[in-house]
Scaffold this active site. Structure first.
Site, PDB file in Angstrom:
ATOM      1  N   GLY A 145     -73.810 -58.432 -27.844  1.00  0.00           N
ATOM      2  CA  GLY A 145     -72.696 -58.906 -27.042  1.00  0.00           C
ATOM      3  C   GLY A 145     -71.432 -58.986 -27.883  1.00  0.00           C
ATOM      4  O   GLY A 145     -71.485 -59.120 -29.109  1.00  0.00           O
ATOM      5  N   CYS A 146     -70.283 -58.907 -27.228  1.00  0.00           N
ATOM      6  CA  CYS A 146     -69.014 -58.874 -27.969  1.00  0.00           C
ATOM      7  C   CYS A 146     -68.740 -60.183 -28.705  1.00  0.00           C
ATOM      8  O   CYS A 146     -68.368 -60.181 -29.882  1.00  0.00           O
ATOM      9  CB  CYS A 146     -67.868 -58.510 -27.026  1.00  0.00           C
ATOM     10  SG  CYS A 146     -67.782 -59.518 -25.520  1.00  0.00           S
ATOM     11  N   HIS A 147     -68.930 -61.326 -28.023  1.00  0.00           N
ATOM     12  CA  HIS A 147     -68.770 -62.611 -28.711  1.00  0.00           C
ATOM     13  C   HIS A 147     -69.767 -62.726 -29.863  1.00  0.00           C
ATOM     14  O   HIS A 147     -69.469 -63.319 -30.908  1.00  0.00           O
ATOM     15  CB  HIS A 147     -69.004 -63.760 -27.734  1.00  0.00           C
ATOM     16  CG  HIS A 147     -67.820 -64.128 -26.909  1.00  0.00           C
ATOM     17  ND1 HIS A 147     -66.636 -64.570 -27.459  1.00  0.00           N
ATOM     18  CD2 HIS A 147     -67.633 -64.136 -25.559  1.00  0.00           C
ATOM     19  CE1 HIS A 147     -65.768 -64.836 -26.492  1.00  0.00           C
ATOM     20  NE2 HIS A 147     -66.350 -64.577 -25.335  1.00  0.00           N
TER      21      HIS A 147
END
Length: 342
Positions: A145-147
């Protein structure tokens, strides 16, 4: 050496970014493009910036349409990759930009996503200890995931060097493209402009267990995390501030040495010069993560801040970087390190 790639979910933000990068890749040819509700329309109606592919007609996302390629990139909503992957067979390399195969704990998957766990694939964050070895020759890749990418890269070197206790705090400020392209009332311009809003507070964000999984793996013990994502009025980018209590009194120089040892040879992660703090603008359109660290002596805590483009290094760039390794290509091929400014 040439490969062909299909992209499922080509009309969305992640799919569009994948195609932008693939158009500059010398070893991968863009094959079939598929979509869900947008099947049958021209790509240019949804991705007008992708002029070389504008006249391509989007096919339905079926196994038959995706088969016959060397690589299949899945940029689909969470929960839709598992069934497709089972039917595509082991001969094709599948790179999933969704969450379906990221988590090792089935209970955590069911808790945060509410459906049966599809399994666990090699993890697409090469910079983590053992990351490249796990991806080399892999036929299946789960893109983080980006976070998760931002928070993991900000803090794991400190845990790896045993500088901090396994008690992390992270606040990730993100642009609206992280929520996808489907219309949502809270993402309307009139709602977003002029406002900064937290969401998924109190451990409720789906990236929470993934960040914990990564940091705990590096620390060799369970890590607790308080993670707060914040939506900002910008289209793309993530700026994540992390902190953790120091095990003992250390200088900023010692902390910087630990981060430089970890990132000094990394092609896409850069420890910035002391006194220079990362911004999302520095990473726009680039497959880079920029990191800065310091010691808060009064609080007895290490502070690490990371910035990245959530659509590039945070999703599509990370996917292509991992695919390069899995296919035996140069890791940096087709991936930009220069951002776009202003």
């Amino acid at each position: 050496m040439g490969f062909t790639a299909a992209v499922a979910g080509a009309s969305g933000y992640a799919g569009g970014e994948l195609l932008r990068l693939l158009l500059a890749h010398p070893n991968i040819e863009v094959g079939t493009l598929t979509a869900g509700g947008n099947a049958g329309s021209r790509l240019g109606e949804h991705q007008p910036h992708l002029l070389p592919l504008a006249d391509r007609v989007l096919a339905e996302t079926t196994v038959d349409n995706l088969a016959g390629h060397d690589v299949v990139f899945l940029a689909l909503p969470h929960g839709q990759s598992g069934a497709l992957a089972q039917q595509l067979g082991e001969s094709v390399t599948i790179v999933d930009c969704g969450a379906d195969f990221r988590l090792a704990d089935p209970g955590e998957w069911e808790r945060f996503y509410g459906s049966p766990h599809a399994g666990t694939w090699p993890y697409g964050l090469p910079e983590m200890p053992g990351g490249r070895e796990a991806l080399s020759g892999a036929r299946r890749v789960a893109v983080p995931g980006c976070h998760v990418t931002a928070a993991t890269l900000a803090l794991f070197p400190a845990l790896d060097a045993e500088l901090v206790l396994p008690e992390a705090v992270a606040v990730g400020v993100t642009g609206t493209s992280g929520a996808g392209k489907s219309p949502k009332p809270h993402l309307l311009g009139s709602e977003v402009m002029g406002a900064v809003a937290p969401y998924g507070v109190g451990g409720g964000h789906r990236h929470n267990p993934e960040i914990v999984q990564n940091l705990s793996r590096v620390a060799g013990e369970p890590v607790t995390l308080n993670f707060t994502p914040v939506l900002a009025p910008m289209p793309r980018g993530i700026l994540t501030t992390t902190s953790a209590p120091l095990r003992e009194r250390v200088t900023t120089d010692r902390v910087r040495d630990a981060y430089q040892r970890r990132f000094g040879d990394e092609p896409f992660v850069r420890l910035l010069p002391e006194g220079t703090w990362p911004t999302t603008a520095m990473t726009l359109g680039a497959n880079t993560t920029l990191v800065q660290v310091t010691v808060d002596e009064d609080a007895g805590r290490l502070v690490a801040i990371a910035a990245l483009d959530n659509l590039t290094k945070g999703t599509a760039g990370g996917a292509l970087q991992s695919a390069n390794i899995a296919l035996g290509l140069g890791e940096t091929v087709g991936l930009p390190v220069a951002g776009v400014a202003p």
